[in-house]
Design an enzyme around this catalytic site. Structure first.
Site, PDB file in Angstrom:
ATOM      1  CE1 TYR A   1     -10.730  -1.092   3.974  1.00 19.86           C
ATOM      2  CE2 TYR A   1      -8.725  -1.276   5.255  1.00 19.86           C
ATOM      3  CZ  TYR A   1      -9.403  -1.438   4.075  1.00 19.86           C
ATOM      4  OH  TYR A   1      -8.739  -1.943   2.984  1.00 19.86           O
TER       5      TYR A   1
ATOM      6  CE  LYS B   1      -9.764   2.247  -0.501  1.00 22.02           C
ATOM      7  NZ  LYS B   1     -10.113   2.051   0.915  1.00 22.02           N
TER       8      LYS B   1
ATOM      9  CG  ASP C   1     -10.746   5.920   7.998  1.00 25.92           C
ATOM     10  OD1 ASP C   1     -10.937   6.641   7.003  1.00 25.92           O
ATOM     11  OD2 ASP C   1     -10.304   4.757   7.922  1.00 25.92           O
TER      12      ASP C   1
ATOM     13  NE  ARG D   1      14.396   4.529   5.678  1.00 25.08           N
ATOM     14  CZ  ARG D   1      15.107   4.895   6.759  1.00 25.08           C
ATOM     15  NH1 ARG D   1      14.503   5.431   7.790  1.00 25.08           N
ATOM     16  NH2 ARG D   1      16.404   4.709   6.791  1.00 25.08           N
TER      17      ARG D   1
HETATM   18  C1  PLP Z   1      -9.491   1.480   2.001  1.00 23.53           C
HETATM   19  C2  PLP Z   1      -9.690   2.010   3.352  1.00 23.53           C
HETATM   20  C3  PLP Z   1      -8.643   2.020   4.284  1.00 23.53           C
HETATM   21  C4  PLP Z   1      -7.277   1.427   3.977  1.00 23.53           C
HETATM   22  O1  PLP Z   1      -6.587   2.171   3.027  1.00 23.53           O
HETATM   23  P1  PLP Z   1      -5.495   1.525   2.030  1.00 23.53           P
HETATM   24  O2  PLP Z   1      -5.106   2.689   1.185  1.00 23.53           O
HETATM   25  O3  PLP Z   1      -6.177   0.415   1.292  1.00 23.53           O
HETATM   26  O4  PLP Z   1      -4.371   1.015   2.869  1.00 23.53           O
HETATM   27  C5  PLP Z   1      -8.881   2.559   5.521  1.00 23.53           C
HETATM   28  N1  PLP Z   1     -10.092   3.066   5.859  1.00 23.53           N
HETATM   29  C6  PLP Z   1     -11.123   3.064   4.996  1.00 23.53           C
HETATM   30  C7  PLP Z   1     -12.436   3.627   5.426  1.00 23.53           C
HETATM   31  C8  PLP Z   1     -10.967   2.540   3.724  1.00 23.53           C
HETATM   32  O5  PLP Z   1     -12.004   2.525   2.872  1.00 23.53           O
END
Ligand code: PLP
Length: 392
Positions: free
Chosen positions: A108, A209, A184, A55
């Site tokens: 998001y 993604k 982000d 962890r």
């Molecule tokens: C999918 C997404 C997230 C969240 O990520 P997870 O891996 O699903 O927890 C955050 N920001 C953006 C822009 C996203 O497309």
């Protein structure tokens, strides 16, 4: 692996392939092994960088963390988390209780939920802004009589409205107001945008993604140049326990190796599809930062390298037609999420929590790496199949 200082730095496409490899020794593997162990042999007072318990840290994350950090041009390795949201939740906790978090109204969804919940716990506020409106964002950092921002949260392009922020101007304004600037970078990827070089303090990713790229795992990452911020985020990951599994980390790095090829193909196809859709008789509106009609097209051309692989489309006929398109496609996958090798689409407002300012008939398209003519033919056919459906 870092480039020899005698040579020019590697381009990001090369970094994606070369970073995070085991040392070049006779008989060494080319890829790092997966270590499946929750604990490590240890006696006495452990040293600061000793492996102790999984962890806290484990070898299988490190090559991915090195590669993502290098791709973002960071002075330190990234920190891998169990999901994008786990990384985002840890970074949001850098906000000071009783302050403001300034965030895009089209961030998001779960990011906004996490920020609102945290603000409620801590007596803070979330001020939602149009992140493309630089003056409005700056005005929201420290308005008279309201708590000043401790975090400016940027998403650019935003999900799903594809608004493009002026990251350098906003990062400078955040610092002048005493706030941290977080970006982000999931949509743009580090190949399309390097927020740390533009002044951001922390970059977060949904590795799920484009970075991993195959829709086969969920993971996140946070990246910063600042050793103190990284230590705080690492401490939060250890305490919160939002750690990735070793297989996911290994698979994510394997996916990352082809990032440049995938992104080059999918963003070229996204632009081509956006151009064709803009002329399509059954399409009411198309948005993509690469189209001159996009309100921040010039900003995107200046600040980004490429325009990304996401576009949105509003079919003539409204939400009923949009729903019908999602049922008529045979190649495009009707599904949430994005950034995989397979093209997918979703009518975002089918989700009850989606922002009311997102049009009911808006389809978000994530363009994969299939042949663009096959993608076009399937979409064109689905638009015609949906043409009889109209909102009543
Ligand atoms: C999918 C997404 C997230 C969240 O990520 P997870 O891996 O699903 O927890 C955050 N920001 C953006 C822009 C996203 O497309």
């Amino acid at each position: 692996m870092s480039p020899d200082p005698q040579h020019r730095p590697f381009s990001p496409a090369t970094t994606a392939v070369a970073a995070g490899r085991p040392p070049r020794e006779q008989g060494a593997p080319v890829n790092s092994p997966v270590v499946l162990s929750s604990t490590y042999v240890s006696t006495g007072t452990p040293s600061a960088d000793e492996m102790l318990y999984t962890r806290y840290n484990t070898e299988t994350w490190l090559p991915l963390e090195e590669a993502v950090g290098a791709l973002e041009g960071a002075a330190q390795p990234a920190l891998a988390f169990s999901s994008g949201m786990a990384a985002i939740d840890a970074v949001l906790r850098l906000a000071t209780p009783g302050s403001a978090i300034v965030a895009p109204r089209h961030a998001y969804l779960a990011t906004l939920t996490a920020a609102r919940e945290q603000a409620e716990r801590e007596g803070s506020v979330v001020r939602e802004v149009d992140i493309a409106d630089t003056d409005a964002v700056i005005a929201a950092l420290a308005p008279d009589g309201e708590p000043a921002a401790s975090v400016l949260w940027i998403e650019s392009p935003t999900n799903p409205m594809l608004e493009v922020a002026d990251v350098p101007a906003l990062a400078a304004a955040a610092h002048a107001a005493g706030a941290l600037c977080v970006v982000d970078n999931t949509f743009a990827t580090p190949l399309g945008q390097r927020p740390l070089a533009q002044g951001a303090d922390v970059v977060v990713h949904s590795v799920t993604k484009f970075l991993a790229g195959h829709s086969d795992l969920v993971m996140g990452a946070a990246v910063t140049d600042d050793a103190d911020l990284r230590a705080r985020l690492h401490a939060r990951r250890t305490t919160g326990g939002a750690i990735p599994g070793p297989w996911e980390a290994w698979l994510a790095l394997r996916g990352l190796r082809t990032l440049a090829l995938r992104v080059e193909r999918s963003q070229a196809s996204a632009l081509e599809l956006a151009r064709r859709l803009a002329e399509h008789p059954l399409v009411a509106a198309v948005a993509h930062p690469g189209l001159p009609s996009h309100p921040q097209h010039e900003r995107a051309a200046e600040l980004m390298d490429g325009f990304g692989s996401i576009l949105t489309l509003r079919p003539a006929g409204g939400a009923a037609a949009a729903e019908a398109v999602t049922r008529a496609v045979e190649l495009w996958v009707p599904a949430t999420s994005l950034g995989g090798v397979e093209s997918s689409l979703e009518r975002r407002r089918r989700l009850p929590a989606e922002a009311a300012t997102v049009p009911e008939d808006l389809l978000r398209l994530s363009v994969g790496i299939e042949d663009v003519e096959d993608l076009w033919a399937d979409l064109d056919r689905a638009l015609h199949a949906a043409a009889g459906h109209r909102d009543s």
